[in-house]
Motif scaffolding. Structure first.
Motif, PDB file in Angstrom:
ATOM      1  N   TYR A   1      55.448  45.816  45.998  1.00 32.14           N
ATOM      2  CA  TYR A   1      56.671  46.616  45.834  1.00 32.14           C
ATOM      3  C   TYR A   1      56.555  47.627  44.689  1.00 32.14           C
ATOM      4  N   LEU A   2      55.527  47.482  43.839  1.00 32.57           N
ATOM      5  CA  LEU A   2      55.274  48.453  42.777  1.00 32.57           C
ATOM      6  C   LEU A   2      54.208  49.469  43.149  1.00 32.57           C
ATOM      7  N   ALA A   3      53.544  49.250  44.272  1.00 31.38           N
ATOM      8  CA  ALA A   3      52.354  50.042  44.597  1.00 31.38           C
ATOM      9  C   ALA A   3      52.662  51.504  44.900  1.00 31.38           C
ATOM     10  N   HIS A   4      53.883  51.821  45.353  1.00 27.58           N
ATOM     11  CA  HIS A   4      54.214  53.226  45.617  1.00 27.58           C
ATOM     12  C   HIS A   4      54.276  54.011  44.314  1.00 27.58           C
ATOM     13  N   LYS A   5      54.777  53.397  43.267  1.00 31.61           N
ATOM     14  CA  LYS A   5      54.851  54.057  41.962  1.00 31.61           C
ATOM     15  C   LYS A   5      53.515  53.965  41.227  1.00 31.61           C
ATOM     16  N   TYR A   6      52.805  52.867  41.445  1.00 31.99           N
ATOM     17  CA  TYR A   6      51.530  52.628  40.764  1.00 31.99           C
ATOM     18  C   TYR A   6      50.447  52.369  41.816  1.00 31.99           C
ATOM     19  N   PRO A   7      49.992  53.409  42.503  1.00 31.95           N
ATOM     20  CA  PRO A   7      49.051  53.205  43.608  1.00 31.95           C
ATOM     21  C   PRO A   7      47.639  52.875  43.130  1.00 31.95           C
ATOM     22  N   GLN A   8      46.898  52.236  44.024  1.00 35.53           N
ATOM     23  CA  GLN A   8      45.489  51.955  43.784  1.00 35.53           C
ATOM     24  C   GLN A   8      44.633  52.987  44.517  1.00 35.53           C
ATOM     25  N   GLN A   9      43.628  53.491  43.826  1.00 27.41           N
ATOM     26  CA  GLN A   9      42.645  54.380  44.430  1.00 27.41           C
ATOM     27  C   GLN A   9      41.311  53.638  44.481  1.00 27.41           C
ATOM     28  N   THR A  10      40.651  53.673  45.636  1.00 25.75           N
ATOM     29  CA  THR A  10      39.378  52.956  45.763  1.00 25.75           C
ATOM     30  C   THR A  10      38.313  53.852  46.367  1.00 25.75           C
ATOM     31  N   THR A  11      37.056  53.494  46.091  1.00 25.61           N
ATOM     32  CA  THR A  11      35.900  54.159  46.680  1.00 25.61           C
ATOM     33  C   THR A  11      34.924  53.069  47.106  1.00 25.61           C
ATOM     34  N   THR A  12      33.676  53.424  47.259  1.00 17.79           N
ATOM     35  CA  THR A  12      32.644  52.432  47.574  1.00 17.79           C
ATOM     36  C   THR A  12      32.000  51.871  46.305  1.00 17.79           C
ATOM     37  N   ASP A  13      32.530  52.258  45.153  1.00 17.01           N
ATOM     38  CA  ASP A  13      32.043  51.728  43.881  1.00 17.01           C
ATOM     39  C   ASP A  13      33.244  51.587  42.945  1.00 17.01           C
ATOM     40  N   ASN A  14      33.763  50.363  42.834  1.00 16.14           N
ATOM     41  CA  ASN A  14      35.006  50.134  42.104  1.00 16.14           C
ATOM     42  C   ASN A  14      34.779  49.167  40.946  1.00 16.14           C
ATOM     43  N   LEU A  15      35.298  49.532  39.792  1.00 18.03           N
ATOM     44  CA  LEU A  15      35.274  48.661  38.625  1.00 18.03           C
ATOM     45  C   LEU A  15      36.693  48.168  38.382  1.00 18.03           C
ATOM     46  N   TYR A  16      36.919  46.888  38.672  1.00 19.59           N
ATOM     47  CA  TYR A  16      38.221  46.256  38.446  1.00 19.59           C
ATOM     48  C   TYR A  16      38.206  45.605  37.068  1.00 19.59           C
ATOM     49  N   VAL A  17      39.183  45.975  36.225  1.00 19.12           N
ATOM     50  CA  VAL A  17      39.279  45.436  34.872  1.00 19.12           C
ATOM     51  C   VAL A  17      40.649  44.786  34.696  1.00 19.12           C
ATOM     52  N   ASN A  18      40.670  43.635  34.066  1.00 23.27           N
ATOM     53  CA  ASN A  18      41.915  42.904  33.821  1.00 23.27           C
ATOM     54  C   ASN A  18      42.874  43.774  33.003  1.00 23.27           C
ATOM     55  N   GLY A  19      44.064  44.005  33.528  1.00 25.06           N
ATOM     56  CA  GLY A  19      45.021  44.896  32.895  1.00 25.06           C
ATOM     57  C   GLY A  19      45.636  44.363  31.624  1.00 25.06           C
ATOM     58  N   ALA A  20      45.374  43.104  31.271  1.00 24.94           N
ATOM     59  CA  ALA A  20      45.910  42.533  30.032  1.00 24.94           C
ATOM     60  C   ALA A  20      44.991  42.770  28.840  1.00 24.94           C
ATOM     61  N   LEU A  21      43.842  43.401  29.063  1.00 28.06           N
ATOM     62  CA  LEU A  21      42.854  43.596  28.009  1.00 28.06           C
ATOM     63  C   LEU A  21      43.056  44.932  27.307  1.00 28.06           C
ATOM     64  N   CYS A  22      43.127  44.900  25.996  1.00 28.62           N
ATOM     65  CA  CYS A  22      43.096  46.131  25.209  1.00 28.62           C
ATOM     66  C   CYS A  22      41.632  46.471  24.945  1.00 28.62           C
ATOM     67  N   PRO A  23      41.205  47.700  25.221  1.00 21.35           N
ATOM     68  CA  PRO A  23      39.772  48.022  25.158  1.00 21.35           C
ATOM     69  C   PRO A  23      39.198  47.929  23.750  1.00 21.35           C
ATOM     70  N   THR A  24      37.945  47.516  23.692  1.00 20.55           N
ATOM     71  CA  THR A  24      37.162  47.519  22.455  1.00 20.55           C
ATOM     72  C   THR A  24      35.838  48.219  22.743  1.00 20.55           C
ATOM     73  N   ASP A  25      35.164  48.656  21.690  1.00 21.80           N
ATOM     74  CA  ASP A  25      33.880  49.343  21.870  1.00 21.80           C
ATOM     75  C   ASP A  25      32.874  48.422  22.547  1.00 21.80           C
ATOM     76  N   ALA A  26      32.848  47.170  22.127  1.00 26.38           N
ATOM     77  CA  ALA A  26      31.862  46.236  22.691  1.00 26.38           C
ATOM     78  C   ALA A  26      32.108  46.006  24.180  1.00 26.38           C
ATOM     79  N   LEU A  27      33.365  45.857  24.564  1.00 28.90           N
ATOM     80  CA  LEU A  27      33.669  45.640  25.972  1.00 28.90           C
ATOM     81  C   LEU A  27      33.322  46.875  26.797  1.00 28.90           C
ATOM     82  N   ILE A  28      33.647  48.044  26.299  1.00 29.17           N
ATOM     83  CA  ILE A  28      33.345  49.276  27.034  1.00 29.17           C
ATOM     84  C   ILE A  28      31.839  49.433  27.215  1.00 29.17           C
TER      85      ILE A  28
END
Length: 408
Positions: free
Chosen positions: A54-81
């Protein structure tokens, strides 16, 4: 880089209700930026979202043949990137506690729960990552995230000068002011952390700002306000009184006297004059908070914990919130006395006379007027989200992943 998708972890998302009723986990604001905005700036890309249908119209997903899925609860760090950039197709990263951090795949996935079922080679990543797992994670992380975001936003840039002769600034090297901001006869103390003042922010006479703190674009800080450390507000908030270690999401108001401490207030909310939150118990014990995921109170382990208010909620003048109160989406709260520590979405009433269901059509009318006041259109997309939340909270559809407690 691979197509970048931020996914809602199916265990973490319910623990972050009521804020995740109206947005993906990665659209939550902590520090100056939302989690998605942090990733976008760090990777110079535009992430999409794997969230509830029900949120997907406002927040759509875009996909290709090479997708990197990252947990949305993570705040990025240099080491993780750095590690994500070397992730191979069919490889996933897990935290030592088993939490799925990321997976690279040539498939498109329409349900985050399916990510763990993909054929993959797993690696453990044990470097620390700021993770928003609980409601209180937001206030626990806010100060550090303000500091991190400040460095990200201001790197190699020049702040606008403070031109007002009656404004006093301590540690001006830790203050950054965007174009169009106005500061009048204020005190800015950035000795213990940075102060970020966004575009067209107005800091009124007599206000005191203690860093780390941030005020997003178009936010107004009313006169004689006291903004304690670890506070972030905006964009387009109107705030006043005393606020400490708290987050106010976009287009919300707390424009009058009263104390807001160790709290998170969603979008399109308003706290009436002299509204106050308790953030410390008289016996100094740790605060228990209502959890949608557990259908009851859980111990936060924190001595200081205030109010968590979902989007579109309004509180009348003089409202008093108990320590560790959770209020749902689109609640109209008024009257004297201390209301319950948990108030479900679409409730109307107060502590003395009790609550009834907030009529959906009336709630939508009020939300429409709130948007008009900010020259915004409350469109069918926004309306459909509120209608679905009403059904989830009040009607309790058997197939809903959020049918977590009985309606009133």
């Amino acid at each position: 880089m691979s197509n970048f998708v931020l996914f809602d972890d199916p265990v973490i998302r319910p623990a972050l209700l009521p804020f995740t009723f109206t947005r993906p986990v990665a659209d939550m604001r902590v520090g100056i930026l939302t989690i998605a905005e942090k990733w976008a700036r760090r990777l110079d890309t535009t992430p999409s979202f794997l969230t509830q249908p029900y949120l997907a119209h406002k927040y759509p997903q875009q996909t290709t043949t090479d997708n990197l899925y990252v947990n949305g609860a993570l705040c990025p760090t240099d080491a993780l990137i750095d590690r994500l950039k070397t992730l191979s197709t069919g490889e996933s990263l897990l935290a030592p506690n088993g939490l799925l951090l990321a997976i690279r795949t040539d498939r498109a996935v329409d349900d985050a729960a399916l990510l763990t079922e993909l054929p993959q080679h797993t690696e453990t990543f044990d470097a620390p990552i700021p993770t928003i797992r609980h409601l209180w994670s937001l206030i626990a992380a806010n100060g550090d995230q303000i500091i991190s975001d400040f460095s990200l936003i201001t790197a190699s840039r020049q702040s606008q000068p403070i031109t007002d002769p009656f404004t006093r600034c301590y540690a001006p090297e830790n203050v950054f002011i965007e174009e169009g901001a106005k500061i009048r006869a204020a005190i800015l103390n950035a000795e213990d952390g940075p102060i970020y003042i966004g575009k067209n922010v107005h800091i009124s006479e007599g206000s005191v700002l203690i860093g780390p703190c941030s005020f997003g674009e178009g936010t107004m800080v009313h006169y004689n306000s006291k903004m304690r450390k670890n506070t972030s507000a905006g964009p387009y908030c109107k705030i006043g009184g005393e606020i400490g270690n708290s987050i106010l999401y976009a287009n919300s108001g707390k424009g009058h006297e009263g104390y807001l401490g160790d709290s998170v207030v969603g979008e399109w909310c308003n706290l009436g004059a002299s509204s106050n939150t308790s953030n410390l118990k008289n016996d100094y014990s740790t605060v228990k908070l209502y959890s949608y995921a557990h259908k009851g109170l859980v111990d936060t382990g924190r001595m200081f914990c205030g109010l968590f208010m979902g989007d579109f909620t309004k509180a009348g003048i003089g409202t008093m919130f108990n320590t560790g109160t959770v209020v749902g989406v689109n609640v109209n709260l008024f009257g004297s006395g201390l209301p319950p520590k948990h108030i479900p979405s679409f409730s109307w009433g107060g502590a003395i006379d009790g609550f009834m269901t907030y009529r959906l059509e009336k709630a939508i009318q009020v939300a429409t007027e709130a948007f008009k006041r900010r020259n915004r259109a409350f469109d069918e997309q926004e309306e459909s989200i509120l209608r679905e939340i009403f059904n989830i909270e009040r009607m309790g559809p058997s197939n809903s992943p959020f049918n977590l407690f009985d309606p009133l």
